[in-house]
Design a protein around this motif. Structure first.
Motif, PDB file in Angstrom:
ATOM      1  N   PHE A   7       0.853  -1.286   0.052  1.00  0.00           N
ATOM      2  CA  PHE A   7       0.048  -0.146  -0.204  1.00  0.00           C
ATOM      3  C   PHE A   7       0.886   1.331  -0.007  1.00  0.00           C
ATOM      4  O   PHE A   7       0.505   2.179  -0.881  1.00  0.00           O
ATOM      5  CB  PHE A   7      -0.882  -0.215   1.172  1.00  0.00           C
ATOM      6  CG  PHE A   7      -1.737   1.123   1.096  1.00  0.00           C
ATOM      7  CD1 PHE A   7      -2.940   1.583   0.633  1.00  0.00           C
ATOM      8  CD2 PHE A   7      -1.465   2.185   2.100  1.00  0.00           C
ATOM      9  CE1 PHE A   7      -3.592   2.901   0.707  1.00  0.00           C
ATOM     10  CE2 PHE A   7      -2.236   3.407   2.513  1.00  0.00           C
ATOM     11  CZ  PHE A   7      -3.151   3.487   1.638  1.00  0.00           C
ATOM     12  N   PHE A   8       1.851   1.347   0.940  1.00  0.00           N
ATOM     13  CA  PHE A   8       2.685   2.576   1.022  1.00  0.00           C
ATOM     14  C   PHE A   8       3.669   2.659  -0.172  1.00  0.00           C
ATOM     15  O   PHE A   8       4.159   3.739  -0.840  1.00  0.00           O
ATOM     16  CB  PHE A   8       3.558   2.384   2.353  1.00  0.00           C
ATOM     17  CG  PHE A   8       2.724   2.761   3.432  1.00  0.00           C
ATOM     18  CD1 PHE A   8       2.182   4.111   3.650  1.00  0.00           C
ATOM     19  CD2 PHE A   8       2.332   1.771   4.600  1.00  0.00           C
ATOM     20  CE1 PHE A   8       1.347   4.245   4.667  1.00  0.00           C
ATOM     21  CE2 PHE A   8       1.554   2.116   5.434  1.00  0.00           C
ATOM     22  CZ  PHE A   8       1.191   3.224   5.739  1.00  0.00           C
ATOM     23  N   GLY A   9       4.210   1.346  -0.659  1.00  0.00           N
ATOM     24  CA  GLY A   9       4.795   1.493  -1.960  1.00  0.00           C
ATOM     25  C   GLY A   9       3.835   2.302  -3.273  1.00  0.00           C
ATOM     26  O   GLY A   9       4.552   2.972  -3.924  1.00  0.00           O
ATOM     27  N   ALA A  13       4.537   5.736  -5.168  1.00  0.00           N
ATOM     28  CA  ALA A  13       4.590   5.844  -6.687  1.00  0.00           C
ATOM     29  C   ALA A  13       3.621   6.914  -7.131  1.00  0.00           C
ATOM     30  O   ALA A  13       4.152   7.449  -7.989  1.00  0.00           O
ATOM     31  CB  ALA A  13       4.246   4.441  -7.222  1.00  0.00           C
ATOM     32  N   ALA A  14       2.418   6.790  -6.724  1.00  0.00           N
ATOM     33  CA  ALA A  14       1.450   7.690  -7.198  1.00  0.00           C
ATOM     34  C   ALA A  14       1.952   9.144  -6.734  1.00  0.00           C
ATOM     35  O   ALA A  14       1.692  10.061  -7.740  1.00  0.00           O
ATOM     36  CB  ALA A  14       0.203   7.445  -6.624  1.00  0.00           C
ATOM     37  N   LEU A  15       2.230   9.472  -5.554  1.00  0.00           N
ATOM     38  CA  LEU A  15       2.712  10.681  -5.262  1.00  0.00           C
ATOM     39  C   LEU A  15       3.821  11.178  -6.024  1.00  0.00           C
ATOM     40  O   LEU A  15       3.964  12.417  -6.308  1.00  0.00           O
ATOM     41  CB  LEU A  15       3.246  10.479  -3.611  1.00  0.00           C
ATOM     42  CG  LEU A  15       3.757  11.948  -3.197  1.00  0.00           C
ATOM     43  CD1 LEU A  15       2.663  13.047  -3.082  1.00  0.00           C
ATOM     44  CD2 LEU A  15       4.465  11.776  -1.620  1.00  0.00           C
ATOM     45  N   GLN A 145      -8.765  -4.879  -2.251  1.00  0.00           N
ATOM     46  CA  GLN A 145      -7.212  -4.338  -2.455  1.00  0.00           C
ATOM     47  C   GLN A 145      -7.350  -3.219  -3.425  1.00  0.00           C
ATOM     48  O   GLN A 145      -6.665  -2.039  -3.370  1.00  0.00           O
ATOM     49  CB  GLN A 145      -6.276  -5.149  -2.535  1.00  0.00           C
ATOM     50  CG  GLN A 145      -6.012  -6.239  -1.478  1.00  0.00           C
ATOM     51  CD  GLN A 145      -4.938  -7.230  -1.834  1.00  0.00           C
ATOM     52  OE1 GLN A 145      -3.841  -7.051  -1.898  1.00  0.00           O
ATOM     53  NE2 GLN A 145      -5.380  -8.230  -2.207  1.00  0.00           N
ATOM     54  N   ALA A 146      -7.939  -3.525  -4.732  1.00  0.00           N
ATOM     55  CA  ALA A 146      -7.924  -2.729  -5.975  1.00  0.00           C
ATOM     56  C   ALA A 146      -8.584  -1.400  -5.606  1.00  0.00           C
ATOM     57  O   ALA A 146      -8.303  -0.229  -6.162  1.00  0.00           O
ATOM     58  CB  ALA A 146      -8.625  -3.490  -7.135  1.00  0.00           C
ATOM     59  N   LEU A 147      -9.785  -1.506  -5.057  1.00  0.00           N
ATOM     60  CA  LEU A 147     -10.402  -0.238  -4.716  1.00  0.00           C
ATOM     61  C   LEU A 147      -9.723   0.515  -3.721  1.00  0.00           C
ATOM     62  O   LEU A 147      -9.894   1.749  -3.833  1.00  0.00           O
ATOM     63  CB  LEU A 147     -11.848  -0.885  -4.150  1.00  0.00           C
ATOM     64  CG  LEU A 147     -12.934  -1.669  -5.250  1.00  0.00           C
ATOM     65  CD1 LEU A 147     -14.022  -2.076  -4.405  1.00  0.00           C
ATOM     66  CD2 LEU A 147     -13.296  -0.614  -6.392  1.00  0.00           C
ATOM     67  N   LEU A 148      -9.262   0.005  -2.856  1.00  0.00           N
ATOM     68  CA  LEU A 148      -8.504   0.832  -1.836  1.00  0.00           C
ATOM     69  C   LEU A 148      -7.365   1.617  -2.396  1.00  0.00           C
ATOM     70  O   LEU A 148      -6.923   2.810  -2.141  1.00  0.00           O
ATOM     71  CB  LEU A 148      -8.095   0.213  -0.542  1.00  0.00           C
ATOM     72  CG  LEU A 148      -7.332   0.723   0.426  1.00  0.00           C
ATOM     73  CD1 LEU A 148      -8.183   1.604   1.027  1.00  0.00           C
ATOM     74  CD2 LEU A 148      -6.817  -0.259   1.573  1.00  0.00           C
ATOM     75  N   LEU A 149      -6.774   0.788  -3.231  1.00  0.00           N
ATOM     76  CA  LEU A 149      -5.646   1.471  -4.004  1.00  0.00           C
ATOM     77  C   LEU A 149      -5.952   2.685  -4.911  1.00  0.00           C
ATOM     78  O   LEU A 149      -5.501   3.831  -5.082  1.00  0.00           O
ATOM     79  CB  LEU A 149      -4.750   0.455  -4.897  1.00  0.00           C
ATOM     80  CG  LEU A 149      -3.804  -0.566  -3.736  1.00  0.00           C
ATOM     81  CD1 LEU A 149      -3.258  -1.433  -4.932  1.00  0.00           C
ATOM     82  CD2 LEU A 149      -2.937   0.239  -2.936  1.00  0.00           C
ATOM     83  N   GLY A 194      13.688   3.206  -9.636  1.00  0.00           N
ATOM     84  CA  GLY A 194      13.909   2.405  -8.462  1.00  0.00           C
ATOM     85  C   GLY A 194      12.675   1.698  -8.000  1.00  0.00           C
ATOM     86  O   GLY A 194      12.673   0.467  -7.786  1.00  0.00           O
ATOM     87  N   ILE A 195      11.506   2.178  -7.976  1.00  0.00           N
ATOM     88  CA  ILE A 195      10.214   1.754  -7.919  1.00  0.00           C
ATOM     89  C   ILE A 195       9.886   0.606  -8.649  1.00  0.00           C
ATOM     90  O   ILE A 195       9.339  -0.513  -8.509  1.00  0.00           O
ATOM     91  CB  ILE A 195       9.304   2.845  -7.716  1.00  0.00           C
ATOM     92  CG1 ILE A 195       9.464   3.694  -6.445  1.00  0.00           C
ATOM     93  CG2 ILE A 195       7.791   2.191  -7.256  1.00  0.00           C
ATOM     94  CD1 ILE A 195       8.106   4.772  -6.002  1.00  0.00           C
TER      95      ILE A 195
END
Length: 205
Positions: A7-9, A13-15, A145-149, A194-195
């Motif tokens: 989740f934090f990864g 990436a989105a940020l 998971q998909a909806l939360l992401l 890197g990500i």
């Protein structure tokens, strides 16, 4: 419900992607300076709704695909890593999409235009379809998971966009300074590489 590391990864990436100077950023800053914060915030709402629409559709469809096919998952894993590398390369060469079309929105409903442009944004669609699945743990139910992401990515984008609108005046010089934009793009591009590498290695089933 979701692996915290994944989740934090994904959030990171989105940020990084949202912080990379692009058409939404340029449009919101220009619009807020020329027509005021209310216009900028209206556009922000439209952008957020467009991204939510796209992310929601992607999340619902992807959950079924990931759960049913190892081959599809592996194809998405490769596609996701390659797409993030493409975003990194695009950021490095500082040749993002032109925001000219966006800046002509003065005489239209800003919220509606923000929605349509982002709901039909092929780059955002590819991000949700190829990158998001890499952060879904196969050991947990895929759809929640998909909806939360998806929700988290929209929340991150909307927060960044709202801050841009509120700080538009002080960001004008930054937006117009190509040298600064290039430096920021290249720093974020290295982080995206890197990500992408971490993601490809860690997402293998």
């Amino acid at each position: 419900m979701i692996d915290p590391a994944l989740f934090f990864g994904f959030a990171f990436a989105a940020l990084l992607i949202e912080l990379t100077p692009g058409p939404n950023m340029a449009w919101l800053v220009t619009l807020s300076i020329s027509e005021g914060r209310k216009a900028g915030l209206a556009a922000t709402v439209g952008i957020g709704l467009g991204l939510a629409f796209l992310a929601g559709l992607s999340a619902i469809g992807l959950a079924a695909v990931i759960a049913s096919s190892d081959l599809a998952y592996e194809a998405l894993r490769w596609a996701g890593a390659l797409f993030m590398l493409y975003l990194a390369w695009e950021g490095w060469r500082a040749a993002g999409e032109s925001s000219t079309a966006l800046r002509t929105a003065r005489h239209t409903a800003h919220a509606a235009r923000g929605f349509v442009i982002n709901a039909l944004n092929p780059k955002a669609a590819v991000f949700y379809i190829t990158v998001m699945p890499q952060f879904i743990s196969p050991s947990l139910p895929a759809q929640p998971q998909a909806l939360l992401l998806a929700l988290s990515s929209v929340a991150i984008a909307t927060t960044i966009h709202a801050l841009l609108v509120l700080l538009a005046g002080s960001l004008r010089t930054f937006i117009d300074d190509e040298a600064q934009n290039r430096m920021i793009r290249r720093v974020l591009s290295v982080a995206l590489v890197g990500i992408a590498v971490w993601l490809f290695l860690s997402a293998a089933r």
